[in-house]
Write an enzyme that holds these catalytic residues in place. Structure first.
Site, PDB file in Angstrom:
ATOM      1  N   THR A 148      33.852  57.771  55.207  1.00 52.16           N
ATOM      2  CA  THR A 148      33.120  56.499  55.910  1.00 52.16           C
ATOM      3  C   THR A 148      34.322  55.791  56.810  1.00 52.16           C
ATOM      4  OG1 THR A 148      33.994  55.118  53.996  1.00 52.16           O
ATOM      5  CG2 THR A 148      31.722  56.055  53.679  1.00 52.16           C
ATOM      6  N   GLU A 180      26.937  58.057  53.466  1.00 55.62           N
ATOM      7  CA  GLU A 180      26.540  58.448  51.896  1.00 55.62           C
ATOM      8  C   GLU A 180      25.190  59.005  51.667  1.00 55.62           C
ATOM      9  OE1 GLU A 180      27.893  55.726  52.990  1.00 55.62           O
ATOM     10  OE2 GLU A 180      29.618  54.828  51.705  1.00 55.62           O
ATOM     11  N   LYS A 190      24.318  32.771  56.167  1.00 58.79           N
ATOM     12  CA  LYS A 190      23.250  31.900  55.146  1.00 58.79           C
ATOM     13  C   LYS A 190      23.561  30.422  55.715  1.00 58.79           C
ATOM     14  CE  LYS A 190      22.156  32.644  50.588  1.00 58.79           C
ATOM     15  NZ  LYS A 190      22.588  33.043  49.015  1.00 58.79           N
ATOM     16  N   TRP A 193      18.588  32.550  54.779  1.00 60.66           N
ATOM     17  CA  TRP A 193      19.381  33.601  55.563  1.00 60.66           C
ATOM     18  C   TRP A 193      18.704  33.752  56.856  1.00 60.66           C
ATOM     19  CZ3 TRP A 193      19.087  38.330  51.591  1.00 60.66           C
ATOM     20  CH2 TRP A 193      20.060  38.302  50.663  1.00 60.66           C
TER      21      TRP A 193
HETATM   22  P1  ADP Z   1      30.131  54.160  58.230  1.00 59.55           P
HETATM   23  O1  ADP Z   1      31.073  55.136  58.470  1.00 59.55           O
HETATM   24  O2  ADP Z   1      30.368  52.840  58.887  1.00 59.55           O
HETATM   25  O3  ADP Z   1      29.730  54.181  56.800  1.00 59.55           O
HETATM   26  P2  ADP Z   1      27.633  54.985  58.614  1.00 59.55           P
HETATM   27  O4  ADP Z   1      27.083  55.801  60.159  1.00 59.55           O
HETATM   28  O5  ADP Z   1      27.519  55.730  57.331  1.00 59.55           O
HETATM   29  O6  ADP Z   1      29.171  54.562  59.121  1.00 59.55           O
HETATM   30  O7  ADP Z   1      26.817  53.789  58.751  1.00 59.55           O
HETATM   31  C1  ADP Z   1      25.722  53.220  57.899  1.00 59.55           C
HETATM   32  C2  ADP Z   1      25.571  51.893  58.260  1.00 59.55           C
HETATM   33  O8  ADP Z   1      24.924  51.866  59.789  1.00 59.55           O
HETATM   34  C3  ADP Z   1      24.187  51.391  57.483  1.00 59.55           C
HETATM   35  O9  ADP Z   1      24.339  50.948  56.073  1.00 59.55           O
HETATM   36  C4  ADP Z   1      23.609  50.453  58.413  1.00 59.55           C
HETATM   37  O10 ADP Z   1      24.289  49.072  58.131  1.00 59.55           O
HETATM   38  C5  ADP Z   1      24.010  50.708  59.744  1.00 59.55           C
HETATM   39  N1  ADP Z   1      22.784  51.419  60.300  1.00 59.55           N
HETATM   40  C6  ADP Z   1      22.436  52.607  60.504  1.00 59.55           C
HETATM   41  N2  ADP Z   1      21.208  52.810  61.251  1.00 59.55           N
HETATM   42  C7  ADP Z   1      20.775  51.715  61.251  1.00 59.55           C
HETATM   43  C8  ADP Z   1      19.670  51.304  62.165  1.00 59.55           C
HETATM   44  N3  ADP Z   1      18.810  51.840  62.389  1.00 59.55           N
HETATM   45  N4  ADP Z   1      19.592  49.814  62.361  1.00 59.55           N
HETATM   46  C9  ADP Z   1      20.524  48.914  61.771  1.00 59.55           C
HETATM   47  N5  ADP Z   1      21.448  49.298  61.067  1.00 59.55           N
HETATM   48  C10 ADP Z   1      21.739  50.756  60.792  1.00 59.55           C
END
Ligand code: ADP
Length: 542
Positions: A186, A331, A439, A444
């Site tokens: 990640t 994940e 918040k 929210w």
């Molecule tokens: P990282 O390496 O930061 O984990 P990821 O590619 O796994 O990168 O990122 C996942 C996160 O990206 C999600 O938990 C969410 O917050 C954000 N994300 C992914 N797709 C979308 C989407 N279509 N709209 C909003 N947020 C998104």
């Protein structure tokens, strides 16, 4: 009583064997780091993946040894996808956009034995190789004659010399489908990154599900262009799902500017493309500026961060291209939801359909989800109630590599760190990362909503909404804005643009103009860094 059907393990090697046998003449086209276009077929991918497997045997690699890659989307990377995992080793894709120290940390943590890198990343490798004792073999993804003489990297091999001497026959080993196949860290915006370790089973199941008609709808009639990087979450599984259905694959290499992507799409008859919003912004900028049309592209998957409504509208209204909004995470292999409408939505007015398309969508079979409150209690699916989004399923992480971070699950569910609503039809909409939630007075405010409105203003190139401490309301939203080159808009004009679009108490208190919004290694806004940049900022007093 057990069923009486054959029990074949789901292995990645069977994907490439299938593609080679039944779609052997379908093309895989790559723009190379060298700048030219390389073209061959799925049959060639299989043959060269088998050379890779033999090459790994020759280097003495054992089952489950990690093979790192620092590479763009291209055919040699694809061969490693199949050759490394197919032969029972673990493909570790490393994100070259991370800082060199982070890359070295990740390589050491994963204990990579081999590192294969595109020549674009030679300077990174030159900087870190002495800090990566586990790596015994550095392999440059190039021809022998492209290898510079004095890189300072001992025993540096060229990929072509390495696999060139190997036979293209290889009996893929058969093993437990739960064996690890690949891994991805990640982005670790806070603390050290942690790795998701995918299995053959999770990867093949994810490929099946992601190709379904209501998901990516991939077929042997498609030419798919993954702009999403193969160095992060396996390019949303496209190398595997394309092999599974026998789609043509088109790789952009390092050239991801609007002009290069457009030319590649047109030259190769691309029907399907996948990428993050920033990539499509560059592409649409190029096509609008030059009055170009897409002649073959029918749909594009957009995810990784929220897709601005203006982008969905432009693709649909100006170009007749369907946008499939998708959500997932490292994940989750990564796909969780994808937004395709149901039959019951067919006759809705266009404006109502648009509201649904903006959502991140409904789960793919295999993914189950729920939203919960602070006590872990299930929340209502009414499309309004926000809660922490939890997921479970066979391609969702159970534990991080080496048990980092302890048990990540809560009663068998993986907390995504996202805050979302779910409506009665099961369409999920992300309102925020939980750490970015604003918040105000106990309520929210969705930063994504605030950003999307700003992005719909013609002068705005990018917008990030963050909460600022407030003595009465705890926090109030402000929006940091980057204007398009040559465009102008005042603070008051932008604030006025919100009127009638959100409830009064959700209106941002201020607009701050910035030159750029910090972006992390996976293309997402780094709000932590933006908050640091604005640490001396004070909310206007009314
Ligand atoms: P990282 O390496 O930061 O984990 P990821 O590619 O796994 O990168 O990122 C996942 C996160 O990206 C999600 O938990 C969410 O917050 C954000 N994300 C992914 N797709 C979308 C989407 N279509 N709209 C909003 N947020 C998104």
């Amino acid at each position: 009583m057990l069923g009486l059907m054959q029990n074949h393990p789901l292995l990645i090697s069977s994907l490439i064997d299938f593609a080679a046998r039944y779609h052997g003449d379908t093309e895989v086209v790559s723009r190379r780091v060298e700048g030219d276009i390389h073209r061959y077929t799925w049959l060639d991918v299989q043959r060269r993946a088998k050379r890779v497997a033999n090459g790994l045997d020759a280097l003495g690699l054992q089952a489950s040894d990690r093979v790192g890659t620092l590479a763009w989307n291209g055919y040699r990377h694809l061969e490693l996808y199949f050759g490394v995992s197919g032969s029972g080793r673990v493909l570790h894709t490393v994100n070259p956009r991370l800082l060199p120290e982070q890359i070295a940390w990740i390589v050491n943590h994963a204990e990579d034995r081999v590192m294969c890198f595109d020549m674009s990343f030679l300077p990174i490798v030159q900087g870190i190789h002495t800090h990566c004792p586990s790596v015994k073999h550095w392999i440059a993804l190039c021809d022998e004659d492209k290898l510079p003489a004095d890189t300072g990297i001992p025993h540096l091999l060229s990929y072509e010399a390495w696999i060139g001497g190997q036979p293209d026959q290889y009996p893929w080993p058969v093993f437990d489908e739960n064996t690890a196949s690949s891994m991805c860290y990640t982005s670790g915006t806070t603390g050290h990154p942690k790795a998701a370790l995918y299995s053959h089973r999770s990867t093949v199941l994810h490929a099946y599900a992601s190709a379904l008609p209501d998901v990516m709808g991939l077929s042997a009639r498609d030419a798919a262009l993954p702009v999403v990087p193969m160095f992060h979450v396996n390019a949303w599984g496209l190398p595997y799902s394309a092999a599974m259905v026998g789609a043509k694959l088109v790789f952009p290499g390092p050239a991801m500017d609007g002009k290069s992507l457009y030319e590649l799409m047109e030259a190769e008859g691309v029907t399907f493309a996948a990428g993050v919003p920033t990539i499509w912004q560059m592409l649409l900028g190029h096509t609008a500026g030059n009055k170009l049309r897409f002649s073959t592209l029918t749909r594009t998957v957009i995810g990784g961060s929220a897709c601005p409504p203006a982008m969905i509208a432009t693709f649909r209204d100006d170009y007749g291209i369907d946008v499939l909004h998708a959500w997932g995470m490292t994940e989750m292999s990564p796909l969780g939801t994808l937004c395709t409408l149901k039959e019951k939505h067919r006759h809705l007015p266009e404006q109502e359909k648009m509201k649904i398309r903006l959502k991140q969508g409904r789960p793919i079979f295999g993914v189950d989800m729920k939203i919960v409150d602070d006590h872990g209690e299930d929340l209502q699916w009414d499309g309004k109630t926000y809660g922490d989004l939890y997921v479970k399923g066979p391609w969702i992480l159970d534990q991080y590599f080496k048990g980092e971070g302890g048990d990540p699950l809560v009663d068998g569910w993986f907390p995504t760190g996202d805050v979302a609503t779910i409506d009665a039809d099961g369409f999920m909409q992300i309102t925020d990362r939980s750490k970015d939630v604003i918040k105000s007075g106990g309520e929210w405010i969705s930063s994504i909503d605030i950003e999307n409105i700003a992005m719909a203003h013609p002068a705005v190139a990018m917008a990030a909404c963050i909460g600022m401490p407030h003595p009465k309301w705890d926090e109030r939203p402000i929006v940091a804005v980057v204007l398009k080159p040559g465009a102008a808009a005042s603070r008051d004009e932008l604030l006025g643009f919100y009127e009638g679009k959100v409830a009064k108490w959700q209106l941002p208190d201020d607009v701050v103009f910035v030159d750029a919004i910090p972006i992390g290694a996976t293309g997402k806004m780094l709000k932590t860094r933006l908050r640091e940049q604005l640490k001396d900022y004070k909310l206007p007093t009314v």
